[in-house]
Design a protein around this motif. Structure first.
Motif, mmCIF file in Angstrom:
data_model
loop_
_atom_site.group_PDB
_atom_site.id
_atom_site.type_symbol
_atom_site.label_atom_id
_atom_site.label_comp_id
_atom_site.label_asym_id
_atom_site.label_seq_id
_atom_site.Cartn_x
_atom_site.Cartn_y
_atom_site.Cartn_z
ATOM 1 N N VAL A 1 -17.684 -25.489 7.961
ATOM 2 C CA VAL A 1 -17.630 -26.103 9.285
ATOM 3 C C VAL A 1 -16.387 -25.627 10.004
ATOM 4 C CG1 VAL A 1 -17.453 -28.280 10.551
ATOM 5 C CG2 VAL A 1 -18.923 -28.134 8.540
ATOM 6 N N ARG B 1 -25.083 -21.985 19.545
ATOM 7 C CA ARG B 1 -25.921 -22.999 18.913
ATOM 8 C C ARG B 1 -26.645 -23.803 19.982
ATOM 9 N NH1 ARG B 1 -24.588 -24.268 13.647
ATOM 10 N NH2 ARG B 1 -24.735 -26.528 13.925
ATOM 11 N N GLY C 1 -22.322 -30.890 11.333
ATOM 12 C CA GLY C 1 -21.584 -30.012 12.224
ATOM 13 C C GLY C 1 -20.158 -30.456 12.437
#
Length: 642
Positions: free
Chosen positions: A429, A625, A505
């Motif tokens: 992450v 994303r 995330g």
């Protein structure tokens, strides 16, 4: 003579060629990327029945049991139930996919998808089954549940005792049906003697599941299999057999099947001799000026040939017989000292490294190993592991590990609702707002969250919350926390989830004011007036987190869904600001599905239960994303199903 301090001694040994280390760190026998089983068509399998097909994609509907929907293309192997009249004409075993590949010892790695209420299995050598099952709502796995090793069966046993020697998974590490799950298996085939009785080879060692991982969680280690499990296509046992994928019990899909066959003979150590020298040896050649304390021959490498507890050197010499030429890797453990490995008169492990690799020719090669022990508070031990072409890593010493510092784990269970604060490391992450190229190796990146709160539940569904951002970091199913890193010795303040983790995330603010639905989400708390206000516990110790954002008091309540199918999050804003949005999810791909569900990266479902502010939107984020956002007027309720 200058007296060396401990730190100086370590640096000195490194400079003269010893490898210095605390112990042997054996690589876990987990699969590495190997050979793919082609799924462009069905040619990798013996002729299959009509239930099997190749597809480009597959998806499920949680409200439709035993059903998968396929897309055209290639790369996914799918078994779909046949109409009853067609299935009745086929024997169950004919409906399985049996590989043309034959294997003995093997590492296997694959993705699979189970439809709701469906059932399948992976049979190593067509004989030993790892169960695939929709175990979404199971707390304590049984032998029929996902990842379990299925039981054996004997019709001659008494009623109710026909099934035996099944091995349930250690914990339920399953995902929801319709989500891709990952299975890793290290399998050791049964061994047979070269001699036979009455023409039948005699089994000398049972098959073993060396290690099985489901969705990143170890669920079996070193499980002995005395014979074929129920439903196998063979009643006997042999050194090799096919891979079998069960297709007669329900809708199932497979992709990314990769394997490594370990079918080559191991190198053999021969004519081993040892000599033990008393004293501190800081250079390789010093031992030659001293008479050995003891010497002799042995059949195995071991630190036990020395009866001196400290300040000694063991020198082994012998022959390494190599049958399979190629590149070999050696892993040397020398607790409390230093060491060196030479093969064919060339250093293989030296210059401060505990590992080394070398290309070896076929034949008998000179072998030499040194172990210099000088740290008095560490018990002597010696470990050497070898891997090579078609050869799984194995030890050639009498120690399974070269470390004497094993730590009893500090495990936190959650028999009731449990709250624990700690640091939390998030592998793979990025920091919020950081832009990482798609080609970057994200697995090497780790974000440490320093104000994390982990909440465990008796339903065995848990989550971690970031007090600095009001962000839900991760959810997981199975066991709660390993607090060993936090509390052992001086500790580093962190704990680790023990179950199947779904990370959500990078932590960012859940709420943000946007000038338009396309405006970038803020990366930090600047301008939001965010201030954490801790949490309050309800009557059964479940927390509701509180914070101020954009001048409003926010209550953030996260609760486990019935049957442990996920969590529901309810965020209430007392006096919401205008143009306020909630960021529900981010991912590489976010796909809308039936019944108001969204599929995030094939790893979780998101369901909006109450979004009174407006219509949700999937948008492109600045880092390549996607994000799922929704306008908020006073409250938003959504569920994460995983």
């Amino acid at each position: 003579m200058v007296k060396l301090t401990q730190a100086t001694r370590f640096r000195w040994l490194l400079s003269v060629g010893w490898t210095v280390g605390a112990g042997l760190a054996l690589a876990q026998p987990a699969p590495i990327p190997g050979l793919p089983l082609p799924l462009n068509d069905l040619s990798a399998f013996a002729p299959t029945t009509p239930n099997w097909r190749i597809a480009g994609g597959v998806r499920a509907d949680l409200n439709k049991p035993n059903t998968l929907t396929t897309d055209n293309g290639a790369g996914v192997l799918v078994s779909l139930p046949l109409p009853a009249n067609q299935a009745s004409k086929l024997a169950d075993q004919q409906m399985n996919a049996v590989s043309r590949l034959q294997h003995g010892d093997m590492d296997l790695e694959l993705d699979f998808m189970i439809a709701p209420k469906s059932n399948s299995g992976v049979y190593l050598q067509g004989r030993y089954e790892i169960q695939l099952f929709d175990s979404w709502d199971i707390r304590s796995p049984r032998t029929i549940d996902n990842g379990s090793i299925y039981e054996r069966w004997d019709e001659k046993r008494a009623e109710g005792q026909n099934g035996f020697e099944g091995h349930p998974a250690r914990q339920n590490a399953s995902r929801a049906p319709g989500l891709w799950q990952h299975l890793k298996v290290s399998f050791q085939a049964p061994r047979f003697s070269a001699n036979s009785a009455g023409g039948v080879p005699q089994k000398t060692e049972n098959a073993r599941m060396v290690r099985v991982e489901l969705n990143g969680v170890v669920i079996h280690e070193d499980v002995e299999l005395t014979g074929p499990t129920r439903g196998s296509i063979f009643s006997d046992e042999k050194p090799t057999g096919p891979l079998l994928l069960q297709g007669d019990h329900g809708a199932v899909a497979f992709r990314n099947i990769r394997y490594i066959n370990y079918d080559k003979p191991r190198p053999e150590l021969m004519n081993l001799k040892y000599a033990v020298y008393k004293g501190k040896y800081e250079k390789e050649a010093e031992y030659s000026r001293t008479a050995p304390e003891s010497e002799g021959t042995t059949g195995v490498l071991s630190a036990n040939v020395s009866r001196i507890p400290n300040e000694f050197l063991i020198r082994y010499t012998g022959t390494l017989r190599v049958v399979e030429p190629g590149e070999y890797r050696f892993n040397l453990g020398v607790p409390g000292g230093g060491g060196m490995l030479k093969i064919n008169n060339q250093p293989v492990v030296a210059s401060g490294s505990s590992t080394g690799k070398v290309t070896l020719a076929k034949g008998d090669l000179p072998f030499e190993l040194f172990y210099s022990k000088f740290v008095d508070w560490v018990k002597p031990n010696l470990g050497l592991a070898v891997s090579g072409p078609g050869i799984r890593e194995y030890t050639v010493t009498d120690a399974t590990s070269g470390t004497n510092d094993e730590v009893d784990p500090i495990i936190i269970d959650a028999p009731t609702n449990t709250v624990l604060r700690s640091f939390m490391d998030m592998p793979g992450v990025d920091s919020p707002g950081e832009k990482t190229p798609a080609s970057a190796n994200r697995q090497r990146r780790t974000l440490r969250v320093v104000h994390a709160v982990s909440v465990g539940s008796p339903e065995q569904v848990h989550y971690t919350y970031d007090l600095d951002k009001g962000a839900l970091l991760q959810v997981w199913r199975g066991s709660f926390l390993d607090a060993t890193p936090m509390w052992h010795d001086r500790g580093d303040g962190s704990s680790k989830p023990m179950g199947m983790v779904q990370r959500l995330g990078a932590p960012v603010l859940f709420l943000s004011k946007l000038s338009s639905p396309q405006a970038s989400w803020i990366a930090d708390t600047t301008g939001s007036g965010y201030r954490p206000k801790g949490y309050v516990l309800d009557e059964v110790d479940r927390p509701t987190f509180r914070y101020i954002s954009y001048g409003s008091m926010v209550d953030d309540k996260i609760r486990v869904l019935p049957n442990g199918q996920g969590v529901q999050r309810e965020v209430s804003i007392a006096t919401p600001a205008s143009d306020l949005y909630a960021r529900l999810a981010s991912g590489t791909t976010i796909s809308p599905m039936e019944n108001g569900l969204y599929l995030i990266d094939g790893q979780q479902y998101l369901r909006i239960d109450d979004g009174t502010g407006g219509k949700p939107a999937i948008r492109e984020a600045s880092n390549g994303r996607q994000e799922l956002i929704v306008p908020v007027k006073g409250k938003v309720i959504y569920s994460i199903l995983f």
